[in-house]
Design a protein around this motif. Structure first.
Motif, PDB file in Angstrom:
ATOM      1  N   LYS A   9      36.813  31.469  42.326  1.00  0.00           N
ATOM      2  CA  LYS A   9      37.719  31.204  43.438  1.00  0.00           C
ATOM      3  C   LYS A   9      37.283  30.034  44.307  1.00  0.00           C
ATOM      4  CE  LYS A   9      39.218  35.893  44.598  1.00  0.00           C
ATOM      5  NZ  LYS A   9      39.269  36.766  45.771  1.00  0.00           N
TER       6      LYS A   9
ATOM      7  N   TYR B 113      43.469  27.268  51.398  1.00  0.00           N
ATOM      8  CA  TYR B 113      42.881  27.902  50.224  1.00  0.00           C
ATOM      9  C   TYR B 113      41.606  28.660  50.613  1.00  0.00           C
ATOM     10  CZ  TYR B 113      41.110  28.574  45.515  1.00  0.00           C
ATOM     11  OH  TYR B 113      40.658  29.138  44.364  1.00  0.00           O
ATOM     12  N   THR B 117      40.996  32.865  50.536  1.00  0.00           N
ATOM     13  CA  THR B 117      40.033  33.471  49.620  1.00  0.00           C
ATOM     14  C   THR B 117      38.886  34.167  50.366  1.00  0.00           C
ATOM     15  OG1 THR B 117      38.992  31.296  49.413  1.00  0.00           O
ATOM     16  CG2 THR B 117      40.482  31.950  47.654  1.00  0.00           C
ATOM     17  N   VAL B 198      48.823  31.130  48.600  1.00  0.00           N
ATOM     18  CA  VAL B 198      47.544  31.388  47.916  1.00  0.00           C
ATOM     19  C   VAL B 198      47.198  32.873  48.004  1.00  0.00           C
ATOM     20  CG1 VAL B 198      45.071  30.855  47.853  1.00  0.00           C
ATOM     21  CG2 VAL B 198      46.708  29.051  48.376  1.00  0.00           C
ATOM     22  N   TYR B 201      48.798  34.640  45.291  1.00  0.00           N
ATOM     23  CA  TYR B 201      48.410  34.205  43.954  1.00  0.00           C
ATOM     24  C   TYR B 201      47.462  35.221  43.315  1.00  0.00           C
ATOM     25  CZ  TYR B 201      45.940  31.424  40.440  1.00  0.00           C
ATOM     26  OH  TYR B 201      45.375  30.981  39.285  1.00  0.00           O
ATOM     27  N   PHE B 203      44.482  35.992  41.189  1.00  0.00           N
ATOM     28  CA  PHE B 203      43.319  35.231  40.739  1.00  0.00           C
ATOM     29  C   PHE B 203      42.842  35.591  39.333  1.00  0.00           C
ATOM     30  CE2 PHE B 203      43.065  33.728  45.046  1.00  0.00           C
ATOM     31  CZ  PHE B 203      42.621  32.439  44.857  1.00  0.00           C
ATOM     32  N   SER B 206      43.210  32.615  37.205  1.00  0.00           N
ATOM     33  CA  SER B 206      42.096  31.664  37.229  1.00  0.00           C
ATOM     34  C   SER B 206      40.978  32.139  36.324  1.00  0.00           C
ATOM     35  CB  SER B 206      41.552  31.516  38.654  1.00  0.00           C
ATOM     36  OG  SER B 206      42.505  30.912  39.481  1.00  0.00           O
ATOM     37  N   THR B 219      41.483  24.127  36.417  1.00  0.00           N
ATOM     38  CA  THR B 219      42.170  25.373  36.779  1.00  0.00           C
ATOM     39  C   THR B 219      42.981  25.185  38.057  1.00  0.00           C
ATOM     40  OG1 THR B 219      40.297  26.558  35.854  1.00  0.00           O
ATOM     41  CG2 THR B 219      41.837  27.830  37.197  1.00  0.00           C
ATOM     42  N   LEU B 220      42.347  24.523  39.037  1.00  0.00           N
ATOM     43  CA  LEU B 220      43.045  24.307  40.311  1.00  0.00           C
ATOM     44  C   LEU B 220      44.332  23.508  40.095  1.00  0.00           C
ATOM     45  CD1 LEU B 220      42.795  24.677  43.443  1.00  0.00           C
ATOM     46  CD2 LEU B 220      41.843  22.377  43.500  1.00  0.00           C
ATOM     47  N   VAL B 224      46.481  26.994  39.468  1.00  0.00           N
ATOM     48  CA  VAL B 224      46.709  27.409  40.857  1.00  0.00           C
ATOM     49  C   VAL B 224      47.846  26.612  41.484  1.00  0.00           C
ATOM     50  CG1 VAL B 224      45.664  27.688  43.132  1.00  0.00           C
ATOM     51  CG2 VAL B 224      44.266  28.022  41.095  1.00  0.00           C
TER      52      VAL B 224
END
Lengths: 269, 309
Positions: A9, B113, B117, B198, B201, B203, B206, B219-220, B224
């Motif tokens: 993340k 972001y 998170t 976000v 989203y 994860f 990811s 990945t971003l 994402v």
């Protein structure tokens, strides 16, 4: 989701940018607050702590002007926010609890119109309208304009809140022979209160904040705090502006803190 | 702003169906008379003849739009050429608003972001910190920015005391100052919708990408970003649209050379020198631009909603 590795993340640099973001957001406000306590007559040099400029606002040669502007600003904000919140509460009840109806989309469009029209355009339109119907510009024209454009700001939190309330509470009340008015005032309204308070506070701040529309519709002689501050800044930055700004900043922080705790209390229930 | 339109259509019940016209009446009346009617009246005014002491003569005329788009020489008898003065002001405003939007995105995206998170329990505190400045009076924020950026201001003092620069950097009254002011005014609007996207989203996508040997930045960009695109677009619109028609930042930070649409419009209604039909026409052009942007956005959103299911 909890199982996802935190490593995936997080991105390097994002934390630094977040801190930069907060510094950028707060630095100008903090600096103005510090300089409002400056003893110096100039805004550039620091000559020690003093409350002189606060004294100047409340008792100095321009104090009458600031007091009148503050009175106008706060009374307009309270009355406009109260009216906008009442209108928005009724509208949200119809929109969320009124079933499907033909004018629903059109009504929602009308309610969100003040958010879609750029502020300067709404200011021009309101000035033209008041002028063409011969509405005298002054305190009352500001009040009416503020009430209108505050409606969507009051409406959105109320609608969001109401959508989260199931109608089974009202149905239960009505099964027990409450009429619709009682179901509304005794059941729905108390449940909606956090949304109504947030809506009122947002409308209040938006009214207090407004410069452009007020500047267009105020007419000669009537000033609110933003128009008075703007007029003064146009003639040069003076330390008394820092003091007024800091006081208004305090009002905003108090309001947003109330709003935060109202919604937090609501979530924990 | 426009994001609210999407939430207008969700589930409703019909407890108060019989009273709904009565409940909606106050908002129809107030908004109809004091918002919708004024906008219609402005449209009419843009087709009227100007009166020289400010105000209008009730006579149909295309003069306002003609003045906006065409140059017919000093006496109006030369063949029409394109008039660039006002188009350039609109172009400059678009450019300034665009630059402010990009600046906000560069700072706002990583911030949103990062906040989304964090642990669920501390997210509201971060959001609260980002929201406070939005509640502070816009005029005061702009004045603070002016105070900070002055040649003798704290920013230059600080930079000079650290030895990074020898003489003050001249920022105030430049295009860059206006961009900074707009960026500062609307930054929270960029962070909040991206944060919301976000937060929704999933994860594990990811994680799946990582399992398939995608690097984190790939990945971003590939996983994402496409998933949270509606939030990013909403944020960009919430910064771009108010920037486009802003008045305070260009007026207080930009000075006379960095004229934007807001000042052009404002000038037409100041004192006796103004031109009301022209001001109304310029407002109509701005309103049309904004409505087109919002319509494209609404269509994209509804497409995205359909794609989701």
């Amino acid at each position: 989701m909890a199982a996802v590795n935190d490593n995936i993340k997080s991105y390097t640099g994002f934390k630094a940018i977040t801190i930069l973001c907060l510094v950028v957001l707060y630095a100008p406000l903090v600096i103005v607050t510090i300089y409002s306590f400056n003893a110096s007559k100039s805004i550039t040099n620091w000559e020690g702590l003093s409350l002189y400029w606060y004294y100047d606002i409340f008792a100095g040669p321009e104090s009458a002007k600031w007091k009148e502007a503050a009175w106008n600003s706060f009374t307009i904000a309270i009355v406009a926010a109260t009216m906008a919140t009442s209108i928005a509460t009724l509208a949200a009840t119809a929109m969320v609890r009124g079933g499907k109806f033909k004018l629903r989309t059109a009504s929602f469009g009308l309610i969100s119109l003040p958010l879609m029209v750029p502020e300067i355009v709404l200011a021009v339109a309101t000035l033209i309208f008041f002028n063409s119907i011969g509405f005298t510009r002054g305190y009352f024209s500001i009040l009416v304009a503020h009430t209108a454009f505050c409606i969507p700001f009051a409406y959105l939190p109320i609608q969001a809140r109401m959508q989260g309330i199931e109608d089974s509470f009202e149905q239960a009340a009505m099964d027990l022979y409450a009429n619709k008015r009682q179901a509304f005032t005794k059941i729905l309204l108390p449940l909606m209160m956090p949304g109504i308070i947030s809506g009122f506070l947002l409308a209040f701040i938006v009214s207090l904040d407004d410069f452009i529309i007020t500047n267009f519709v105020k007419g000669a002689g009537v000033e609110t705090l933003p128009t008075a501050i703007f007029g003064s800044v146009k003639q040069g930055l003076k330390p008394n502006i820092m003091a007024i700004s800091t006081l208004l900043l305090g009002v905003s922080v108090v309001m947003v803190t109330i709003s935060y705790f109202v919604s937090k209390k609501d979530n924990t229930q | 702003m426009a994001a609210g339109a999407a939430s207008g259509g969700s589930a409703t019940t019909d407890t108060y169906a019989s009273a709904r016209n009565l409940l909606l009446l106050p908002s129809w009346v107030i908004l109809g008379i004091f918002v919708l009617a004024p906008v219609i009246m402005m449209l009419i005014y843009s087709f009227l003849t100007k009166e020289f002491r400010g105000g209008v003569i009730w006579q149909f005329s295309l003069a306002a739009y003609d003045q906006f788009f065409f140059d017919r020489g000093l006496f109006g008898d030369e063949p029409a050429k394109i008039e660039w003065t006002y188009i350039n002001i609109f172009w400059r405003s678009t450019w300034q608003a665009g630059a402010a939007t990009i600046l906000s995105l560069l700072i706002g995206f990583p911030t949103a972001y990062f906040i989304a998170t964090r642990e669920e329990s501390v997210r509201p505190i971060w959001v609260f910190l980002i929201t406070i400045p939005y509640w502070v009076n816009l005029l005061i924020r702009t004045v603070s920015m002016k105070f900070l950026l002055r040649d003798e201001g704290p920013l230059n003092d600080f930079l000079m005391s650290t030895g990074l620069i020898d003489s003050p950097i001249h920022i105030i009254n430049t295009n860059f100052a206006v961009q900074l002011g707009l960026f500062y005014s609307y930054l929270p609007f960029m962070v909040l919708p991206i944060y919301a996207a976000v937060e929704r989203y999933n994860f594990s996508m990811s994680e799946a990408a990582a399992d398939l040997y995608a690097s984190k930045w790939v990945t971003l960009r590939r996983i994402v970003l496409p998933a949270i695109k509606p939030g990013v677009i909403a944020g960009c619109i919430l910064v771009f649209v108010p920037s486009l028609g802003s008045f305070l930042a260009p007026d207080l930070l930009g000075g006379a050379k960095n004229f934007m649409i807001g000042s052009l419009i404002e000038e037409q209604f100041k004192g006796n020198a103004g031109n009301w039909p022209f001001g109304a026409a310029a407002s109509m052009v701005l309103l049309s631009m904004v409505l087109i942007i919002l319509m494209i956005f609404a269509r994209q959103q509804s497409k995205a909603d359909k794609a989701e299911g």
